[in-house]
Design an enzyme around this catalytic site. Structure first.
Site, PDB file in Angstrom:
ATOM      1  N   LYS A  67       1.033  -1.046   0.111  1.00 59.75           N
ATOM      2  CA  LYS A  67       0.047   0.025  -0.146  1.00 59.75           C
ATOM      3  C   LYS A  67       0.612   1.003   0.098  1.00 59.75           C
ATOM      4  O   LYS A  67       0.726   2.272  -0.642  1.00 59.75           O
ATOM      5  CB  LYS A  67      -0.876   0.057   1.241  1.00 59.75           C
ATOM      6  CG  LYS A  67      -1.666   1.247   1.421  1.00 59.75           C
ATOM      7  CD  LYS A  67      -2.429   1.432   2.588  1.00 59.75           C
ATOM      8  CE  LYS A  67      -2.002   1.584   4.067  1.00 59.75           C
ATOM      9  NZ  LYS A  67      -1.546   2.823   4.465  1.00 59.75           N
ATOM     10  N   ASN A  68       1.857   1.336   0.882  1.00 54.17           N
ATOM     11  CA  ASN A  68       2.498   2.615   0.928  1.00 54.17           C
ATOM     12  C   ASN A  68       3.733   2.719  -0.026  1.00 54.17           C
ATOM     13  O   ASN A  68       4.123   3.653  -0.166  1.00 54.17           O
ATOM     14  CB  ASN A  68       3.168   2.515   2.468  1.00 54.17           C
ATOM     15  CG  ASN A  68       2.081   2.807   3.545  1.00 54.17           C
ATOM     16  OD1 ASN A  68       1.046   2.920   3.163  1.00 54.17           O
ATOM     17  ND2 ASN A  68       2.408   2.482   4.973  1.00 54.17           N
ATOM     18  N   CYS A  89      -5.394  12.705  13.244  1.00 56.62           N
ATOM     19  CA  CYS A  89      -5.752  11.517  12.916  1.00 56.62           C
ATOM     20  C   CYS A  89      -5.847  10.437  14.082  1.00 56.62           C
ATOM     21  O   CYS A  89      -5.073  10.938  14.961  1.00 56.62           O
ATOM     22  CB  CYS A  89      -4.728  11.045  11.724  1.00 56.62           C
ATOM     23  SG  CYS A  89      -3.812   9.623  11.901  1.00 56.62           S
ATOM     24  N   ARG A 112       0.202  14.137  13.404  1.00 55.58           N
ATOM     25  CA  ARG A 112       0.764  13.987  12.240  1.00 55.58           C
ATOM     26  C   ARG A 112       0.786  15.553  11.035  1.00 55.58           C
ATOM     27  O   ARG A 112       0.094  15.569  10.216  1.00 55.58           O
ATOM     28  CB  ARG A 112       0.022  13.030  11.424  1.00 55.58           C
ATOM     29  CG  ARG A 112       0.129  11.685  12.359  1.00 55.58           C
ATOM     30  CD  ARG A 112      -0.695  10.533  11.411  1.00 55.58           C
ATOM     31  NE  ARG A 112       0.179  10.035  10.329  1.00 55.58           N
ATOM     32  CZ  ARG A 112      -0.454   9.275   9.464  1.00 55.58           C
ATOM     33  NH1 ARG A 112      -1.521   8.464   9.486  1.00 55.58           N
ATOM     34  NH2 ARG A 112       0.414   8.640   8.637  1.00 55.58           N
ATOM     35  N   ASP A 155       4.298   0.332  12.138  1.00 56.50           N
ATOM     36  CA  ASP A 155       3.073  -0.410  11.448  1.00 56.50           C
ATOM     37  C   ASP A 155       2.971  -1.857  11.650  1.00 56.50           C
ATOM     38  O   ASP A 155       1.998  -2.431  11.422  1.00 56.50           O
ATOM     39  CB  ASP A 155       3.120  -0.314   9.938  1.00 56.50           C
ATOM     40  CG  ASP A 155       2.879   1.274   9.550  1.00 56.50           C
ATOM     41  OD1 ASP A 155       2.471   1.846  10.309  1.00 56.50           O
ATOM     42  OD2 ASP A 155       3.235   1.272   8.232  1.00 56.50           O
ATOM     43  N   ARG A 174      -9.038  -0.499   4.162  1.00 57.46           N
ATOM     44  CA  ARG A 174      -8.144   0.600   3.660  1.00 57.46           C
ATOM     45  C   ARG A 174      -6.577  -0.189   3.133  1.00 57.46           C
ATOM     46  O   ARG A 174      -6.279   0.406   2.153  1.00 57.46           O
ATOM     47  CB  ARG A 174      -7.966   1.377   4.694  1.00 57.46           C
ATOM     48  CG  ARG A 174      -8.991   2.280   4.826  1.00 57.46           C
ATOM     49  CD  ARG A 174      -8.836   3.491   5.961  1.00 57.46           C
ATOM     50  NE  ARG A 174      -7.830   4.463   5.042  1.00 57.46           N
ATOM     51  CZ  ARG A 174      -7.393   5.644   5.637  1.00 57.46           C
ATOM     52  NH1 ARG A 174      -7.935   6.022   6.874  1.00 57.46           N
ATOM     53  NH2 ARG A 174      -6.444   6.303   5.036  1.00 57.46           N
TER      54      ARG A 174
END
Ligand code: EPU
Length: 416
Positions: free
Chosen positions: A22-23, A116, A121, A304, A396
């Site tokens: 994803k990133n 968030c 952030r 993560d 997501r």
């Protein structure tokens, strides 16, 4: 809102294929804004965040043809260099359009992301770097208005290591006039993957994979083909799931060389992990041993993966402590894990986990992406039924996680 119902206690066995990261995919899609030619991308994961980014880029005029995990992007017709609040508020990574829009079109209007669930952030480093390259930036009505006839290369030292900050400045610098030195750059493999794509598009970048990127600006970039790197966090999540629930699983389509610390920690927990060229086998037959760690930037322990290891530690034979150093509020899963019978206490940035012999299923609430993954892992290992609410967070960033887990023998289903 969809929920996941897990009947825990089943071992996981079989094979699973890991998706593209994803990133890496999110900045790589934004690189489509940097050229009027076509980018051919493969291994693009099928995720909600990727769909959101596609929607944002399409409304700017980027053409995207999609065939499963293969995408063709064409940026010859960009007519609206804007990212509206309605989209940015649903996905912070939308800020990644700022650097490429400014570099190619000399202007951008991008909503400031708000706070968030995992921390405040800010994006001050993105802005500071672009200003150093000569951009005029004004913030008004919640929007960043950026302008620069032509960005100019310069030396930028960011105050802290920032992943999307590095990516934004890198995408700006490749089309700037002259040379840019980016010091204190993030070394995450996803930054490297973006840099490799940019090089394939004609960018001149040295120091890829290090904390000092040297970019010689070029007047224009051309089309290229690229395969998105494997998702190291999805890989780590499945490794943790097997370590917590027990079993024997082969993971395909992985890159073990970007997961050293995670694999070491799993071995310390008692899992047997064998790696091959692009596959990995994980076996776990005993109760996990506790593992303590601090999250840091790559190549250290990834933030993560903190929540997923926390779930594993809950059931370990002993006590552990975990310190989160990247985000100030990334412990939202703790109260939910405690609802399943875990014994976790938080003191500032550190969580103390007293391992318990069993978790008991209960209704719980997902609060963010990786917190959701930790609840799934805990649910797989718990006795009885765990019902996880708000799993749109999971969607997501994980490609059909419940389908992949069912194929490994888990009793898990999505309830619409
Ligand atoms: N920070 C600032 N100012 C800035 C930028 C960052 O103060 O201008 C601070 C942040 O508040 C944070 C720290 O610096 O405390 C590091 O943040 P970073 O900018 O590196 O995070 P990010 O780029 O917003 C990416 C990933 C995250 C991942 C972090 C850290 C993407 C799209 N997101 O976020 O992924 O946790 O790096 O590795 O690449 C996830 O996938 O679940 C996720 C949250």
């Amino acid at each position: 809102m969809d929920k996941l119902l897990i009947n825990g206690g089943k071992h996981l066995t079989g094979e699973v294929t890991i998706a593209g990261a994803k990133n890496a995919a999110l900045p790589i899609l934004c690189a489509g804004l940097l050229t009027a030619d076509t980018l051919q991308l493969s291994n693009v994961p099928r995720l909600q965040d990727v769909a959101t980014m596609e929607k944002l880029l399409r409304q700017m005029g980027l053409s995207i043809e999609k065939n499963g995990e293969v995408l063709a992007l064409n940026g010859s017709d960009i007519n609206k260099p804007e990212a509206p609040y309605e989209m940015v508020k649903t996905m912070r990574a939308s800020i990644l359009v700022l650097g490429p829009l400014l570099a190619r079109f000399g202007e951008a209007k991008v909503s400031l992301p708000g706070g968030c669930a995992i921390g405040s952030r800010p994006v001050d480093q993105h802005i500071k770097g672009l200003q150093a390259m000569g951009a005029e930036i004004k913030i008004e009505g919640g929007y960043i208005y950026a302008r620069a006839k032509k960005l100019k290369g310069t030396r930028i030292v960011t105050d802290m290591i920032t992943v999307t900050g590095t990516e934004n400045l890198l995408m700006a610098a490749v089309l700037a006039e002259g040379d840019t030195e980016l010091e204190n750059a993030a070394r995450e493999p996803e930054v490297g993957d973006l840099a490799q794509l940019l090089v394939a598009m004609g960018a001149q970048i040295e120091g890829i994979g290090t904390d000092r990127l040297f970019i010689h600006g070029v007047p224009a970039l051309h089309g290229a083909s690229h395969t998105v790197i494997a998702d190291r966090i999805e890989t780590g999540t499945f490794l943790c799931a097997v370590a917590a629930a027990g079993g024997d699983v082969v993971l395909r389509g992985v890159r073990h060389d970007i997961l050293d610390v995670v694999i070491d920690k799993l071995r310390e927990a008692g899992a047997v992990v064998n790696v091959n060229e692009d596959s990995m086998r994980v076996q776990m037959s005993a109760r996990a041993k506790p593992v303590s760690f601090r999250t840091t930037e790559y190549p250290g322990f990834p933030t993560d993966m903190q929540a997923q290891f926390m779930a594993l530690n809950c059931l370990a034979d002993g006590n552990s402590h975990v310190t989160e150093t990247i985000f100030e509020n990334r412990y939202m899963h703790v109260q939910e894990l405690n609802r399943l019978g875990a014994a976790i206490e938080i003191d500032g940035h550190t969580a103390m986990i007293q391992g318990v012999p069993t978790l008991i299923g209960a209704p719980v609430m997902a609060t963010d992406l990786r917190a959701s993954a930790s609840l799934v892992i805990a649910g797989l290992a718990a006795q009885g039924e765990t019902l996880i609410d708000r799993i749109y967070h999971l969607d997501r960033g994980y490609d059909r996680m419940e389908v992949k887990l069912s194929e490994l023998g888990a009793d898990i289903k999505r309830i619409k």
